[in-house]
Design a protein around this motif. Structure first.
Motif, PDB file in Angstrom:
ATOM      1  N   HIS A  63       0.805  -1.255  -0.075  1.00 18.90           N
ATOM      2  CA  HIS A  63       0.133  -0.105   0.144  1.00 18.90           C
ATOM      3  C   HIS A  63       0.826   1.336  -0.099  1.00 18.90           C
ATOM      4  O   HIS A  63       0.656   2.318  -0.786  1.00 18.90           O
ATOM      5  N   HIS A 115      -4.100   9.310   0.532  1.00 20.45           N
ATOM      6  CA  HIS A 115      -3.436   8.179   1.376  1.00 20.45           C
ATOM      7  C   HIS A 115      -2.425   8.796   2.569  1.00 20.45           C
ATOM      8  O   HIS A 115      -2.247   8.042   3.347  1.00 20.45           O
ATOM      9  N   ASP A 197      -9.658   3.892   3.634  1.00 18.05           N
ATOM     10  CA  ASP A 197      -9.451   3.424   2.596  1.00 18.05           C
ATOM     11  C   ASP A 197     -10.368   2.177   2.135  1.00 18.05           C
ATOM     12  O   ASP A 197      -9.969   1.327   2.850  1.00 18.05           O
TER      13      ASP A 197
HETATM   14 MN    MN Z   1      -5.275   2.717  -1.202  1.00 15.05          MN
END
Ligand code: MN
Length: 240
Positions: A63, A115, A197
């Motif tokens: 990620h 993010h 997320d």
């Molecule tokens: Mn993501």
């Protein structure tokens, strides 16, 4: 004297900027004359294995180093020479949000921002319940913290396809919203407070198709409510 000092300061800043560019080039950020790299790959506020088992080291590594780093790199590449020099990341997001011809910039810019913020919303041994003003406002808006979590989980379940679930400040009121793909509160004049997320890359290795279990585990084990409370305090207008 003042001018002289200013020039010196500029020279120092320019030198520091070039050194920073040389350094950050190692971290996938491009620098060139004119447009500086607006999007920076922010360091994780914990080690990649610190959120296991709620988020495995493998998921965190992919990620952070693949998905997030990719958005940062692409966002910087796409804005090169397009006149965004000196803008903030948030400004680039707002400037491209409603322009279909700039969708690629918006998508990568918003994903880079989302993010970095998501990772800050988490911490090892997080979870528990918020305190202070955040707790009071959650009770006022949702009835209780348990109700807030239920609303957040329902939103996560109902988000069709990739996206994000957010707790935001709308004016002076809290709200839970979802956004598809790269959508972000900055595109809607809302202040982001907390997010999870819900793209499959965030949970599929660890939870397979069980998205709600992933979000529930994040709320219970990783949510950094101190960070969220701090963001809320900074976003609210000063009390008279
Ligand atoms: Mn993501």
């Amino acid at each position: 004297m003042a001018t002289h000092l200013l020039l010196n300061k500029r020279l120092i800043l320019r030198s520091a900027g070039l050194a920073a560019c040389a350094f950050t080039a190692l971290f996938l950020v491009r620098c060139s004359d004119g447009d500086s790299a607006i999007f920076v790959k922010e360091p994780l506020p914990y080690s990649q294995d610190a959120l296991a088992p709620t988020i495995s080291t493998e998921t965190m590594g992919l990620h952070y180093d693949k998905h997030y780093a990719g958005y940062v790199k692409e966002a910087n590449a796409l804005i090169q020479g397009k006149g965004y020099g000196g803008k903030t990341a948030e400004a680039v997001i707002r400037m491209t949000a409603d322009d279909a011809s700039k969708a690629a910039i918006f998508n990568n810019a918003a994903q880079a921002w989302n993010h970095a913020y998501f990772f800050k919303c988490l911490k090892p041994e997080g979870g528990g319940a918020p305190e202070g003003l955040l707790a009071e406002m959650i009770d006022e808006t949702f009835g209780s913290f348990e109700n807030f979590k239920a609303v957040f989980l329902t939103a996560a379940k109902d988000q069709f396809g990739s996206g994000w679930v957010w707790l935001v400040l709308d004016g002076e009121t809290l709200a839970v919203i979802t956004g598809a793909n790269a959508d972000t509160p900055h595109a809607h004049d809302l202040t982001p407070l907390f997010t999870v997320d819900v793209w499959e890359h965030a949970y599929y290795l660890d939870y397979r198709n069980r998205r709600v279990d992933f979000v529930k585990a994040v709320l219970n084990n990783l949510a950094n409510w101190d960070f969220v409370a701090d963001r809320l305090e900074k976003a609210l207008p000063p009390k008279e």
